[in-house]
Design a protein around this motif. Structure first.
Motif, PDB file in Angstrom:
ATOM      1  N   ASP A   3       9.398 -22.243   0.327  1.00 31.40           N
ATOM      2  CA  ASP A   3      11.034 -22.264   0.095  1.00 31.40           C
ATOM      3  C   ASP A   3      11.488 -22.023   1.365  1.00 31.40           C
ATOM      4  OD1 ASP A   3       9.735 -19.831   0.144  1.00 31.40           O
ATOM      5  OD2 ASP A   3      11.272 -18.498  -1.031  1.00 31.40           O
ATOM      6  N   ALA A  11      22.442 -24.026  -3.915  1.00 36.55           N
ATOM      7  CA  ALA A  11      21.108 -24.200  -4.489  1.00 36.55           C
ATOM      8  C   ALA A  11      21.469 -24.620  -5.725  1.00 36.55           C
ATOM      9  CB  ALA A  11      20.209 -23.132  -4.430  1.00 36.55           C
ATOM     10  N   ALA A  15      20.336 -28.305  -7.246  1.00 35.51           N
ATOM     11  CA  ALA A  15      19.381 -28.480  -8.539  1.00 35.51           C
ATOM     12  C   ALA A  15      20.046 -29.110  -9.657  1.00 35.51           C
ATOM     13  CB  ALA A  15      18.987 -27.083  -8.766  1.00 35.51           C
ATOM     14  N   GLY A 143      12.593 -33.467  -1.487  1.00 36.05           N
ATOM     15  CA  GLY A 143      13.427 -32.294  -1.703  1.00 36.05           C
ATOM     16  C   GLY A 143      12.957 -31.332  -2.963  1.00 36.05           C
ATOM     17  N   PHE A 145      13.597 -27.823  -5.381  1.00 31.90           N
ATOM     18  CA  PHE A 145      14.257 -26.653  -6.123  1.00 31.90           C
ATOM     19  C   PHE A 145      13.782 -25.805  -6.864  1.00 31.90           C
ATOM     20  CE2 PHE A 145      16.351 -30.453  -4.733  1.00 31.90           C
ATOM     21  CZ  PHE A 145      17.411 -30.432  -4.241  1.00 31.90           C
ATOM     22  N   ARG A 154      16.410 -21.640  -4.543  1.00 34.11           N
ATOM     23  CA  ARG A 154      16.140 -21.866  -3.168  1.00 34.11           C
ATOM     24  C   ARG A 154      15.519 -23.414  -2.932  1.00 34.11           C
ATOM     25  NH1 ARG A 154      12.157 -17.175  -2.026  1.00 34.11           N
ATOM     26  NH2 ARG A 154      13.931 -16.172  -3.053  1.00 34.11           N
ATOM     27  N   GLN A 155      15.556 -23.974  -1.780  1.00 31.66           N
ATOM     28  CA  GLN A 155      15.305 -25.470  -1.717  1.00 31.66           C
ATOM     29  C   GLN A 155      14.585 -25.691  -0.544  1.00 31.66           C
ATOM     30  OE1 GLN A 155      18.572 -28.189  -0.500  1.00 31.66           O
ATOM     31  NE2 GLN A 155      19.543 -26.473   0.441  1.00 31.66           N
ATOM     32  N   THR A 156      13.819 -26.631  -0.634  1.00 33.62           N
ATOM     33  CA  THR A 156      12.809 -26.925   0.613  1.00 33.62           C
ATOM     34  C   THR A 156      13.104 -28.606   0.870  1.00 33.62           C
ATOM     35  OG1 THR A 156      11.030 -27.555  -0.802  1.00 33.62           O
ATOM     36  CG2 THR A 156      11.026 -25.365   0.193  1.00 33.62           C
ATOM     37  N   TRP A 157      13.097 -29.009   1.925  1.00 30.91           N
ATOM     38  CA  TRP A 157      13.181 -30.303   2.373  1.00 30.91           C
ATOM     39  C   TRP A 157      12.197 -30.427   3.351  1.00 30.91           C
ATOM     40  CZ3 TRP A 157      16.264 -33.851  -0.213  1.00 30.91           C
ATOM     41  CH2 TRP A 157      17.085 -33.304  -0.828  1.00 30.91           C
TER      42      TRP A 157
END
Length: 216
Positions: A3, A11, A15, A143, A145, A154-157
């Protein structure tokens, strides 16, 4: 999925949009089930890339990368089924051992899933870097979520580099690694991060949007 913090509103919106996009794409994909040229088929519920073309390699990578990211912690049984079907035989044991180490070292997300938390992964764009009839190299903009009853959304890329090998009528994963370089974050975040700079977005040059769908 690992995350990176962002605003709760951003977020949740991201999502929701991703979930809707995935649902629509899957519905549209099933509308082409009758076509003999389907790039992906479901085998025991696992998407398997079966089209021996550059487009087929991209479709295989789209599905493999997204499902692996979404299931590695959230649903280990699904991840194991994916590994058994589409990972090269010589990589399977090592991949499953690595997945277990990731789960063992991520107590926060594992607790979140046990409490009913959820995660969604999507390939926002990808690029076929190299292709031969035997092998394909793909870079994916991935990506992730995550949200839950006690976890701030939260998110990650990330940029993921995957090598595929053709054999026995399908594309197999030889390797799939997250790049150490920054990946663009397509949302407003209130930090001074390199991922929001134009130099980061330049890494997406040549990528195109994926299409999810499977023939049964």
């Amino acid at each position: 999925m690992r995350d990176r913090g962002l605003s709760t509103t951003a977020a949740l919106a991201a999502a929701a949009c991703v979930a809707l996009a995935l649902l629509l794409a899957l519905v549209l994909g099933r509308g082409h089930e009758a076509g003999p040229a389907a790039a992906v088929e479901l085998v025991g519920g696992v998407p398997v890339g079966v089209q021996h073309t550059p487009a087929g390699a991209l479709a295989a990578a789209d599905n493999y990368v997204a499902l692996a990211s979404q299931s590695i912690e959230q649903d280990p049984a699904v991840f194991a089924a994916l590994v058994a079907e589409v990972y090269a035989p010589e990589t399977r044991t090592q991949t499953l051992e690595q997945a277990q180490r990731i789960r063992d070292g991520d107590a926060q997300n594992m607790d979140n899933y046990e409490q009913g938390g959820r995660a969604v992964a999507i390939v926002a764009a990808r690029r076929l870097d190299r292709y031969t009839p035997d092998q394909a190299h793909v870079t994916s903009w991935l990506g992730g979520f995550v949200w839950g009853p006690r976890l701030t959304p939260r998110q990650t890329w990330n940029l993921v580099q995957t090598t595929l090998r053709w054999g026995d009528g399908r594309w197999f994963v030889v390797s799939s690694n997250t790049s150490a370089t920054p990946a663009p974050v397509p949302s407003i975040v209130y930090v001074n991060g390199a991922n929001n700079q134009s130099s980061a977005f330049a890494r997406l040059h040549g990528m195109s949007a994926p299409f999810y769908g499977a023939a049964g």
